[in-house]
Design an enzyme around this catalytic site. Structure first.
Site, mmCIF file in Angstrom:
data_model
loop_
_atom_site.group_PDB
_atom_site.id
_atom_site.type_symbol
_atom_site.label_atom_id
_atom_site.label_comp_id
_atom_site.label_asym_id
_atom_site.label_seq_id
_atom_site.Cartn_x
_atom_site.Cartn_y
_atom_site.Cartn_z
ATOM 1 N N GLU A 5 83.141 72.548 117.695
ATOM 2 C CA GLU A 5 83.419 71.682 118.835
ATOM 3 C C GLU A 5 84.410 70.607 118.398
ATOM 4 O O GLU A 5 84.432 70.035 117.477
ATOM 5 C CB GLU A 5 82.135 71.203 119.251
ATOM 6 C CG GLU A 5 82.108 70.240 120.683
ATOM 7 C CD GLU A 5 80.779 69.804 121.152
ATOM 8 O OE1 GLU A 5 80.686 69.467 122.305
ATOM 9 O OE2 GLU A 5 79.883 69.610 120.237
ATOM 10 N N LYS A 17 81.809 73.881 128.982
ATOM 11 C CA LYS A 17 80.180 73.347 128.362
ATOM 12 C C LYS A 17 79.540 72.983 129.683
ATOM 13 O O LYS A 17 79.933 72.208 130.641
ATOM 14 C CB LYS A 17 80.384 72.072 127.720
ATOM 15 C CG LYS A 17 79.036 71.574 127.133
ATOM 16 C CD LYS A 17 79.313 70.350 126.082
ATOM 17 C CE LYS A 17 78.202 69.926 125.246
ATOM 18 N NZ LYS A 17 78.525 68.896 124.287
ATOM 19 N N CYS A 39 77.297 73.407 121.960
ATOM 20 C CA CYS A 39 76.480 72.163 121.591
ATOM 21 C C CYS A 39 75.166 72.193 122.249
ATOM 22 O O CYS A 39 74.249 73.044 122.266
ATOM 23 C CB CYS A 39 77.300 71.045 121.524
ATOM 24 S SG CYS A 39 76.538 69.774 120.391
#
Length: 301
Positions: free
Chosen positions: A56, A139, A180
């Site tokens: 990331e 995301k 994440c």
């Protein structure tokens, strides 16, 4: 998210690049990332990996104050062929060239993206071995947490959450992508598995508070929940940076066993992904055919 039948899976080697040396100099970050991609594609031992993953925010320091300064326009529409040569994103151009030169599928970690409407996203870009940009994942769940006395972080200060799930059909089978904090939401992995994904891959950057508590636990949980492979690829830890990543990039098999992991320094991690392990796990523990959708709803429906 794909609505077609998933391709027949076949074994492959997965490589995670736990990249270190991420600085405020984007050009240096990109050059180092390309070097590591090419290095990962030529391991000193074992087979060449079919899929390579970056962490990331590999092209910039991680932090909501940095996202606007490093954001790039990508302009990927999905339904139309993407012309990398005309891309305004220097990161996309580098990643495309690296995937083509290495001859691998590349999950390009994530970078800050500036959309046409001005919104900023934390975005992963995915490339075929010919260098084509085939998918992006924005995301979905933003990292907004406040643990008193430990860590406070609020991605939503500058970022907008994505609104689509991402499943990519590769030469080795269908792969689900998250970033994440997305790993904390089991629905994403459930939907991916029920739509034919053999693995979930999450570029991520947990910190020194949540990392030791939940990094491995969440990966093993998502793997056992769905009897698929799960991996998370972190940046290396840099205690001179503003944000201290946990590191410990990891690959977990369908039974929840950690089959590859590392410490917190820069490293390249490999594991063999065998779809037969999924078949064996689901035959032995047949939860995929024992669910009671007459009692509770199917989140993938």
């Amino acid at each position: 998210m794909s609505t077609t039948t998933a391709p027949q899976p076949r074994p492959f080697r997965l490589a995670l690049i736990q990249m270190g040396g991420i600085t405020t100099d984007k050009a240096k970050n990109l050059a180092h990332a390309k070097y590591l991609i090419l290095k990962a594609s030529k391991p000193e031992a074992g087979e060449k990996p079919g899929i390579v993953v970056l962490p990331e925010c590999f092209n910039s320091p991680y932090g909501h104050v940095h996202f606007p300064n490093y954001a790039e326009k990508i302009g990927f529409m999905g339904r139309d062929a993407y012309d990398v040569a005309k891309s305004e994103s220097e990161s996309v151009q580098m990643l495309s060239a690296a995937a083509k030169e290495a001859g691998i599928w590349l999950i390009g970690g994530s970078i800050p993206e500036r959309a046409e409407d001005g919104h900023l996203y934390n975005t992963s870009t995915i490339y075929s071995p010919s260098g084509d940009l085939v998918a992006i994942h924005r995301k979905v769940h933003l990292f907004d947490i406040d643990i008193p006395g430990k860590i406070t972080f609020k991605e939503s200060t500058t970022l907008t959450g994505g609104s689509q799930l991402t499943h990519v059909d590769t030469d080795y089978g269908r792969v689900g992508i998250g970033i994440c904090y997305d790993v904390r939401f089991p629905e994403m992995a459930m939907i991916a598995a029920r739509n034919g994904c053999i693995a979930m891959v999450y570029p991520g950057a947990f910190n020194l508070t949540t990392g030791p508590l939940h990094w491995e636990l969440l990966q093993r949980a998502r793997a056992v929940d769905n009897l698929i492979y799960v991996s998370m690829c972190s940046p290396a830890r840099d205690m001179t940076a503003e944000y201290h990543a946990w590191g410990h990039s990891t690959i977990v098999d369908p039974m929840g066993a950690v089959i590859a992991t590392t410490g917190h320094e820069e490293a390249i991690l490999y594991a063999d992904i065998d779809p037969n392990r999924i078949t064996e796990a689901r035959a032995g523990i047949p939860v995929t055919i024992q669910r009671r959708f007459d009692v509770y709803p199917d989140v993938s429906a």
